[in-house]
Design an enzyme around this catalytic site. Sequence first.
Site, PDB file in Angstrom:
ATOM      1  N   ARG A  72      56.429  69.282 108.832  1.00 20.58           N
ATOM      2  CA  ARG A  72      56.194  68.297 109.892  1.00 20.58           C
ATOM      3  C   ARG A  72      55.148  67.252 109.494  1.00 20.58           C
ATOM      4  NH1 ARG A  72      55.619  71.204 115.510  1.00 20.58           N
ATOM      5  NH2 ARG A  72      56.679  69.351 116.248  1.00 20.58           N
ATOM      6  N   CYS A  73      54.544  67.437 108.325  1.00 19.38           N
ATOM      7  CA  CYS A  73      53.472  66.558 107.852  1.00 19.38           C
ATOM      8  C   CYS A  73      54.033  65.542 106.857  1.00 19.38           C
ATOM      9  CB  CYS A  73      52.378  67.389 107.195  1.00 19.38           C
ATOM     10  SG  CYS A  73      51.092  66.417 106.390  1.00 19.38           S
TER      11      CYS A  73
END
Length: 113
Positions: free
Chosen positions: A9-10
Site C-alpha cells: 500500500r506504500c
Amino acid sequence: MIQVYHNSRCGKSRECLISLEKSGQEYEIIKYLDDVPTFDEMKVIIQKLQIKPIELVRVKEKIWIEKFKNLTMTDDEIIQAMVANPILVERPIVINGNKAVVARPLEKMNSIL
C-alpha cells in the site's frame, strides 16, 4: 539475496520494487505486515541499519500517537511496539547481507547494492 521489507500500500515501497526489478538483481519480498518479524529478527534488522529503534518508527502513525508518543520507552520496548504493531515500521527496508537501509529516498538503496 537482497531482501525487501515491503508494504504494497506504500508508494515508496512499490517504487523500490520497480527499481530492483530494473536492476536485474534477485530479491525476496517480505510482506512484513503479514509475516511480522519477531523481536529478535527486528533487533537484527535495526543492527544492520545501524540506527536506534526509534529511528525506524513511523511516529506520525495514529497508533504511535495514541499509544506510545508520550511514553518514555527503552529500545527493547520500542522494538516490541513495532512487533506488536508492524504498521509502525518505516519502509521499505532493503537488506543486502550485513548492510541495510530504509530506502527513503530511493537512492539510498544504491549504497548497498
